[in-house]
Design a protein around this motif. Structure first.
Motif, mmCIF file in Angstrom:
data_model
loop_
_atom_site.group_PDB
_atom_site.id
_atom_site.type_symbol
_atom_site.label_atom_id
_atom_site.label_comp_id
_atom_site.label_asym_id
_atom_site.label_seq_id
_atom_site.Cartn_x
_atom_site.Cartn_y
_atom_site.Cartn_z
ATOM 1 N N TYR A 205 0.827 -1.209 0.000
ATOM 2 C CA TYR A 205 0.000 0.000 0.000
ATOM 3 C C TYR A 205 0.861 1.259 0.000
ATOM 4 C CZ TYR A 205 -4.352 -2.517 0.642
ATOM 5 O OH TYR A 205 -5.435 -3.327 0.449
ATOM 6 N N LYS A 206 1.957 1.216 0.770
ATOM 7 C CA LYS A 206 2.830 2.393 0.814
ATOM 8 C C LYS A 206 3.441 2.630 -0.564
ATOM 9 C CE LYS A 206 5.427 1.716 4.648
ATOM 10 N NZ LYS A 206 6.237 2.084 5.810
ATOM 11 N N MET A 207 3.791 1.537 -1.235
ATOM 12 C CA MET A 207 4.361 1.672 -2.566
ATOM 13 C C MET A 207 3.336 2.262 -3.537
ATOM 14 S SD MET A 207 7.072 1.340 -4.221
ATOM 15 C CE MET A 207 8.260 0.119 -3.758
ATOM 16 N N GLN A 208 2.105 1.777 -3.472
ATOM 17 C CA GLN A 208 1.055 2.315 -4.346
ATOM 18 C C GLN A 208 0.875 3.806 -4.111
ATOM 19 O OE1 GLN A 208 -2.373 -0.086 -3.403
ATOM 20 N NE2 GLN A 208 -2.031 -1.412 -5.177
ATOM 21 N N SER A 209 0.865 4.184 -2.831
ATOM 22 C CA SER A 209 0.674 5.590 -2.495
ATOM 23 C C SER A 209 1.843 6.432 -2.995
ATOM 24 C CB SER A 209 0.520 5.734 -0.980
ATOM 25 O OG SER A 209 0.709 7.060 -0.598
ATOM 26 N N LEU A 210 3.066 5.910 -2.830
ATOM 27 C CA LEU A 210 4.249 6.648 -3.276
ATOM 28 C C LEU A 210 4.196 6.850 -4.800
ATOM 29 C CD1 LEU A 210 6.961 7.851 -2.294
ATOM 30 C CD2 LEU A 210 8.037 5.700 -2.916
ATOM 31 N N ILE A 211 3.804 5.812 -5.521
ATOM 32 C CA ILE A 211 3.737 5.919 -6.978
ATOM 33 C C ILE A 211 2.638 6.901 -7.387
ATOM 34 C CG2 ILE A 211 3.116 4.643 -9.073
ATOM 35 C CD1 ILE A 211 4.555 2.226 -7.898
ATOM 36 N N LEU A 212 1.460 6.777 -6.780
ATOM 37 C CA LEU A 212 0.345 7.643 -7.171
ATOM 38 C C LEU A 212 0.680 9.117 -6.941
ATOM 39 C CD1 LEU A 212 -2.622 7.820 -8.133
ATOM 40 C CD2 LEU A 212 -3.266 7.864 -5.722
#
Lengths: 329, 310
Positions: A205-212
Motif C-alpha cells: 500500500y505504501k508503494m502504491q501511495s508513493l507511486i500515485l
C-alpha cells in the motif's frame, strides 16, 4: 505613487495561472504521500523534474508526440518511485525522507551536469518543446477573457488543460480516500503495525501511495514547464518546501486544501512582491536604505511571516478538521 | 454478551484433559492449534526466547505467564511474524508459519493485539472496525475507484462492525475518533477490531494492562465469549487472579524458556513457577553477614589512611 490596482491585477493573474495549477497538483500528490499515508516525502521536486525532463527530452531528442512524451514522464516517475520505495518503505518513516531529499538533489545535479549537455541542456535547460502541445489547441487564434485574465489562444488552452487535470486528479484522490483503499492508507499513517496485524500488506500500500502521489507530481512538472522553459535550478529543495507550505496552508489530509493553498500562496506572493517592488521604486524604503535587489528578496520574508501566522493560528490548515488537532500528540 | 457464557459471578466452564501423558514443559496436546519447535531469538548476547517444544491446545484459553523479561512478548512477536527467529519452526493448524510475513499470518486467521494498544487515533471507531474485515474488494486501488463494485460489501461490513461494537458497548462511539476513547475502551476496540476478521486464534498481549477494574469484568467475559464461539485464545497476562479465573491451561516462561505448564491451580503451586517469579533463594535470609561487613569496613579504612598519607 504605488499603483494598487496594478498589484491587484497582477495577483489576479496568478489565481488561474498554470503555475498555480501545477503547484496545486504537486501538493495534492504530497497530500496523498504525507497527509493520508504518512510518507514523509521530501523529494517532490524530483518527481516534478522527472516530469519536466521526461517530457522535454522525449520531445526534443526523440521527437515523441505529446502523448508519448507524457507516458515517458509517467513511466520514469513510476521507476523513480520504485527505486526510492523498494529499499526504504520497509524502514521507519524518517529514512524515506532522507532518501527522497537526496534523490531529488541527485536528479537535479544529473540534469545540470555538463556531460549530458547534448540531452539536458545542462544549466541552461531546455526550450522549444511546446510545439506539439500548441498544435493540439482547438481554440482559434484571438484574444480571450477580460481584465487581468486577458490571454491569447495558447494561454487559454494551457489553462483549460491544466485545471481540467487538477480537477480530475482531485476527483480521483477524493474517490480513493473515501474507499476502503483510503481507509487502509490512513490506517498506515496512524500505526502501520496495527494495520499489518489486521492482515494488510502495508509495504504494498505504501508503494502504491508513493507511486500515485509521485505521478501527480510528475504531471505537475509537465504543466509547470508549459508556460516557461525547463531550468534545472527550478527543481532545488526550495520547490519541495514551497509545496509543503502550500499543503500545510490548505490542510495536509484534505483534497481541496492543496488547490486552495496553492491559489492563496501564489496570489499572496504576487501581491506582496508587487507591492514591495513598487513601494521601493516610490522611495518608501529609502529611510532604511533598501535597494531594489533587496526589495525583490523581501517578498519571501513577508510571505514567510504570513504563513507562520497562518500555521500558528490555524495549524490544521484552511480545510483541515479542527477536531483532529485535539488529539495530535 | 452471549447468553452461553456463565453469569459473571459463577466460575466459567474450564476445558480439561487436553494433554497427553504426564504434564511436563512441552507436553503434547490432544488437539494442538500451534506446535512450535526449537524457536530461539537472541538480541546480541541475550537469549530472549529459547523454546524447545510447545503446543497450544485448540478451542481453549491458554495463558502465557512469566516474570518481566521472560520473553513472552518476543515469543508472541515471533509467532505472529512481527519478528524473525534465529532458529526454529512452528505450525498453525498444520501449516508451517516460519518466515511468513505478519500480514499473511493474520490472513490465515491468527490475529493479535498489542501490549501498548494500537488504536488508529485519527480514524473513527467505525473505520477502525471496518479496517479489520478481511477480503475487501475495495482495498484494491483500481476497484476502489469504482464504488458500485464494493458498496454492497461495505454495507455488510458496516453492519457487522456495528453489531460487534454493540456487543462491546462502543456503538455510541462509532462516529468518534478512536483517539477520544479511554485506555480501557481502546483495549476493547482493539479486541473487537481483531474479531472483525473472524479469526481462529486470537492472541492478546496483556489485555488487562491499564484497564480500570470496572471494565475488567466485561473484558473477561468477552474473552470467555470467544471460546464459546469456537475460537482459541492465547494471552499474555500478569494478573494472576485473572489467569486463574479464565485460563484452561497456563504456560510459564522464564528467561526465554518454558519452565512449567498445566492447569492454572497446579501450575501456581509448582515450585519451578514460584522460583521463576521470586528467585530460587526467596526463602533464604540474604541479610547482612557480620564477617563480611567487618572486612568491608576495614578495606574502606585502609583506603582512607592511604589518602591521608599521600
Amino acid at each position: 505613487m504605488v499603483d494598487f490596482w496594478q498589484i491587484i491585477q497582477n495577483a489576479g493573474v496568478e489565481l488561474i495561472s498554470p503555475t498555480t495549477a501545477a503547484y496545486a497538483l504537486a501538493a495534492l500528490g504530497l497530500a496523498i504521500h504525507f497527509g493520508f499515508t504518512g510518507l514523509v516525502n521530501f523529494g517532490q521536486a524530483g518527481f516534478m523534474a522527472i516530469g519536466a525532463y521526461g517530457y522535454g527530452i522525449s520531445t526534443l531528442t526523440f521527437h515523441f508526440p505529446v502523448w508519448g512524451a507524457v507516458l515517458v514522464g509517467i513511466g520514469a516517475s513510476i521507476v523513480f518511485a520504485l527505486i526510492l520505495g523498494v529499499p526504504t518503505l520497509r524502514l521507519r518513516a524518517d529514512y524515506l525522507s532522507i532518501v527522497t531529499i537526496a534523490a531529488a538533489e541527485i536528479l537535479r545535479l544529473i540534469f545540470t551536469t555538463n556531460t549530458l549537455e547534448a540531452v539536458t541542456g545542462s544549466a541552461d535547460g531546455l526550450s522549444g518543446y511546446k510545439g506539439g502541445f500548441a498544435d493540439l489547441n482547438p481554440i482559434p487564434d484571438g484574444t480571450y477573457g477580460f481584465g487581468p485574465w486577458t490571454m491569447n489562444a495558447y494561454d487559454l488552452w494551457l489553462r483549460i488543460v491544466a485545471w481540467t487535470i487538477v480537477i480530475i486528479a482531485c476527483l480521483l484522490a477524493w474517490q480513493l480516500m473515501r474507499s476502503p483503499w483510503g481507509r487502509v492508507v490512513k490506517g498506515i499513517r496512524e500505526d502501520e503495525d496495527a494495520v499489518r496485524a489486521l492482515g494488510k500488506n502495508v509495504y504494498f500500500y505504501k508503494m502504491q501511495s508513493l507511486i500515485l502521489g509521485g505521478v501527480f507530481g510528475t504531471i505537475a512538472g509537465m504543466i509547470f514547464i508549459l508556460p516557461r522553459a525547463i531550468v534545472p535550478a527550478n527543481y532545488a529543495t526550495t520547490l519541495t518546501f514551497f509545496i509543503y507550505t502550500i499543503l500545510l496552508l490548505g490542510g495536509a489530509a484534505t483534497i481541496l486544501g492543496p488547490v486552495v493553498g496553492s491559489i492563496i500562496f501564489w496570489v499572496l506572493l504576487s501581491a506582496v512582491s508587487g507591492f514591495v517592488a513598487r513601494a521601493q521604486a516610490a522611495g518608501w524604503f529609502d529611510l532604511i536604505g533598501m535597494s531594489s535587489v533587496q526589495a525583490g528578496q523581501t517578498r519571501f520574508i513577508l510571505v514567510g511571516i504570513v504563513l507562520m501566522l497562518l500555521v500558528i493560528f490555524r495549524p490544521q490548515g484552511i480545510f483541515g478538521n479542527k477536531k483532529e488537532l485535539a488529539f495530535v500528540k | 454478551m452471549s447468553s452461553d457464557v456463565k453469569p459473571t459471578k459463577g466460575s466459567p466452564v474450564k476445558s480439561v484433559d487436553m494433554h497427553v501423558g504426564e504434564i511436563v514443559p512441552g507436553v503434547p496436546k490432544k488437539d494442538p492449534i500451534i506446535v512450535a519447535d526449537h524457536v530461539t531469538r537472541t538480541f546480541g548476547g541475550l537469549t530472549a526466547v529459547d523454546v524447545d517444544h510447545v503446543e497450544i491446545p485448540r478451542n481453549a484459553i491458554t495463558a502465557l505467564i512469566g516474570p518481566n523479561g521472560a520473553g513472552k512478548t518476543t515469543f508472541f512477536n515471533l509467532l505472529t511474524g512481527f519478528d524473525k527467529p534465529d532458529t526454529g519452526k512452528w505450525t498453525f493448524m498444520g501449516k508451517s508459519l516460519a518466515g511468513i510475513p505478519s500480514f499473511r499470518v493474520a490472513r490465515l486467521g491468527q490475529v493479535r493485539t498489542f501490549q501498548l494498544t494500537k488504536a488508529l487515533s485519527l480514524l473513527t471507531v467505525l473505520d477502525n472496525m471496518k479496517l479489520g474485515a478481511k477480503g475487501q474488494k475495495g482495498e484494491n486501488m483500481f476497484v476502489a475507484l469504482l464504488p458500485w463494485l464494493w458498496r454492497k460489501q461495505e454495507e455488510e461490513i458496516e453492519a457487522k462492525a456495528m453489531e460487534l461494537l454493540a456487543r462491546f458497548k462502543l456503538d455510541t462511539k462509532a462516529e468518534d475518533y478512536a483517539a477520544s476513547l479511554s485506555g480501557g475502551q481502546r483495549k476493547l476496540l482493539e479486541m473487537a477490531r481483531a474479531l472483525m476478521s473472524d479469526p481462529t486464534l486470537v492472541m492478546l498481549d496483556e489485555p488487562m494492562a491499564g484497564v480500570n477494574p470496572a471494565l475488567t469484568q466485561s473484558l473477561l467475559d468477552h474473552i470467555l465469549d470467544l471460546k464459546t464461539q469456537g475460537m482459541t485464545v492465547l494471552f499474555v497476562e500478569h494478573d494472576m487472579q485473572m489467569v486463574r479465573h479464565i485460563a484452561d491451561w497456563v504456560i510459564v516462561m522464564a528467561e526465554g524458556k518454558i519452565v512449567a505448564e498445566g492447569p492454572p491451580d497446579a501450575v501456581m503451586s509448582n515450585p519451578a513457577v514460584i522460583d521463576a517469579y521470586l528467585g530460587s533463594h526467596h526463602d533464604q535470609d540474604l541479610g547482612e553477614d557480620p564477617d563480611q561487613e567487618k572486612e568491608n569496613v576495614n578495606a574502606i579504612k585502609e583506603l582512607l589512611d592511604a589518602d591521608d598519607k599521600s
